[in-house]
Design an enzyme around this catalytic site. Structure first.
Site, PDB file in Angstrom:
ATOM      1  N   ASP A   1      -8.067  -7.463 -18.404  1.00 58.37           N
ATOM      2  CA  ASP A   1      -8.318  -8.411 -19.488  1.00 58.37           C
ATOM      3  C   ASP A   1      -6.983  -8.881 -20.040  1.00 58.37           C
ATOM      4  O   ASP A   1      -6.233  -8.109 -20.638  1.00 58.37           O
ATOM      5  CB  ASP A   1      -9.155  -7.723 -20.573  1.00 58.37           C
ATOM      6  CG  ASP A   1      -9.446  -8.612 -21.769  1.00 58.37           C
ATOM      7  OD1 ASP A   1      -8.979  -9.772 -21.792  1.00 58.37           O
ATOM      8  OD2 ASP A   1     -10.136  -8.147 -22.692  1.00 58.37           O
TER       9      ASP A   1
ATOM     10  N   HIS B   1       0.812  -1.226   0.000  1.00 57.67           N
ATOM     11  CA  HIS B   1       0.000   0.000   0.000  1.00 57.67           C
ATOM     12  C   HIS B   1       0.842   1.272   0.000  1.00 57.67           C
ATOM     13  O   HIS B   1       0.399   2.318  -0.491  1.00 57.67           O
ATOM     14  CB  HIS B   1      -0.933  -0.002   1.218  1.00 57.67           C
ATOM     15  CG  HIS B   1      -2.227   0.707   0.993  1.00 57.67           C
ATOM     16  ND1 HIS B   1      -2.296   1.935   0.365  1.00 57.67           N
ATOM     17  CD2 HIS B   1      -3.501   0.381   1.314  1.00 57.67           C
ATOM     18  CE1 HIS B   1      -3.565   2.327   0.313  1.00 57.67           C
ATOM     19  NE2 HIS B   1      -4.310   1.405   0.875  1.00 57.67           N
TER      20      HIS B   1
END
Length: 438
Positions: free
Chosen positions: A384, A149
């Protein structure tokens, strides 16, 4: 479910011009990086067959790392002890795994500790990104992704994931990220318009008092709730019904979080005179448009806090809770972000303050408070690899009581999935009332 690890290796950026940049460059962490959580976050993707081979996914990742070099680097310190990202191209962890059976859909629809086997461990990790590709006998593919993070928030991480998918499909990565984390200069003279002590920062010797509750971490269970678009519309109408003709209706987010705040508070059975607080992330990109370039890569989040006595929260209508949330969020405005920048640059070192998140990293019980992580606007579903996007996206199992995740449902009809970790003894009540509009 027995996951068999076939290989685990470190892969490095692939520079198509065969002209890699110097490996001695460093990037200082910004003040926004320093106040976020110092830990890895894990997410899970599931894909139907057919899916591209692991070699395609690996090469695409290497190409994306050449553009987002920070992920392939390492965290470190400069000569003055300041935290930095070392752009040394040491690489990221890439794990290939198999499961000798079909993917059980319930595994992904019901959060459980089994999800932890679908991504590398989050503990003791030097790599800033880790990927695990797990193939099932039915042809389904699960991709577990972990990212540190301190390097990037949800906005930045989701942009990187989209870029990874483009690279796998042979497309150019566009738009390119902006890497300059030194842009948050304080004003001259500085203006400390808001209080940041006890909010983003605490004293170094501050000892947090944890709540006295009968339950332990082992009693925490994660529950998933699906809210249809029809239910959300009714909830929004109910929350906004007392706004009057001159005010805008509350957003779906405000209405839903207000509803969750009330039903979770009721399910917990909190004392009516106790104060409960909800913490909400606020993205500063829209607040600091003149300062922040498009595609800024890093952390740029502060937090809004809404508070209420339990009896007021439950006795007043839904509109009351929604308005508390609305006011809290809009108050974390451009002036608030600029005040934080001034404070972080002028006061933190002099007063020996540390980020408030330091005390939260190992906290597993937020009772009587809540925190909301909304991933509703991030393009996580756009990862994708070449055969279409995922049919499921979700956070990994994270049993922190009171830490709520909001995700757009994979159904794609405007519905929302909520992941709610609660104590087991409170879960049955929550299930009974989570769809109530009363």
């Amino acid at each position: 479910m027995k996951v068999k690890i076939a290989s685990s290796k470190v892969i490095k950026p692939f520079y198509e011009n065969n002209n890699p940049p110097p490996k001695t460059h460093t990037i200082p962490l910004s003040i926004f990086d320093k106040v976020t959580y110092d830990q890895h976050v894990a997410i899970i993707y599931a894909y139907h067959s057919p899916s591209p081979p692991n070699s395609t996914i690996e090469l695409g990742l290497r190409k994306a790392l050449a553009v987002y070099r920070e992920w392939a680097g390492r965290l470190g310190r400069d000569g003055q002890g300041n935290p930095i990202i070392i752009l040394n191209d040491e690489g990221v962890r890439f794990v290939e795994a198999t499961v000798d059976r079909k993917l059980d859909q319930t595994l992904l629809l019901r959060p459980s500790a089994s999800l932890l086997s679908l991504h590398p461990s989050l503990e003791g990790v030097v790599e800033l990104v880790q990927v695990q590709v797990t193939r099932f006998s039915c042809g389904s593919m699960v991709v577990g992704f972990t990212a540190h993070h301190l390097v990037g928030d949800g906005h930045s991480t989701s942009n990187f994931l989209v870029a990874w998918g483009k690279a796998c499909r042979g497309l150019n990565i566009n738009p390119l990220p902006s890497h300059d984390r030194t842009i948050f200069s304080p004003r001259n003279p500085p203006k400390f318009e808001f209080e940041h002590r006890g909010v983003e920062y605490i004293a170094k010797n501050f000892k947090k008092v944890y709540p006295l509750v009968d339950n332990s971490v082992e009693d925490i269970v994660a529950h998933k709730v699906h809210y249809t678009s029809e239910f959300l519309a009714k909830l929004k109408a109910k929350a906004s019904s007392m706004n009057g003709n001159n005010n805008k209706p509350f957003s779906t987010f405000e209405s839903l979080v207000a509803h969750l705040w009330r039903v979770i508070t009721k399910a917990r059975g909190l004392n009516e005179f106790e104060t409960t607080q909800i913490r909400i992330s606020v993205d500063g990109r829209a607040r600091l448009k003149s300062m922040v370039p498009n595609g800024y890569f890093g952390n740029l989040v502060l937090w809004a806090f809404a508070r209420s006595k339990v009896n007021d929260l439950l006795d007043e209508p839904l509109h009351h809770a929604a308005n508390l949330l609305h006011e809290a969020v809009i108050n974390v405005n451009e002036n608030y972000f600029k005040s934080f920048i001034d404070f972080a640059n002028h006061k933190v070192k002099n007063e020996d303050l540390v980020p408030n998140t330091v005390s939260d990293t190992d906290e597993s019980i937020l009772w009587p408070n809540l925190e909301v992580d909304s991933w509703l606007r991030f393009p996580f579903y756009d990862l994708d690899f070449g055969e279409g996007g995922p049919y499921i996206f979700m956070p990994s199992f994270s049993p922190t009581e009171g830490m709520i995740f909001l995700l757009p449902s994979f159904v794609g009809d405007g519905s929302i999935d909520i992941f709610v970790p609660l104590f087991r003894q409170n879960l049955s009540t929550f299930k009974q009332i989570c769809y109530s509009l009363d």
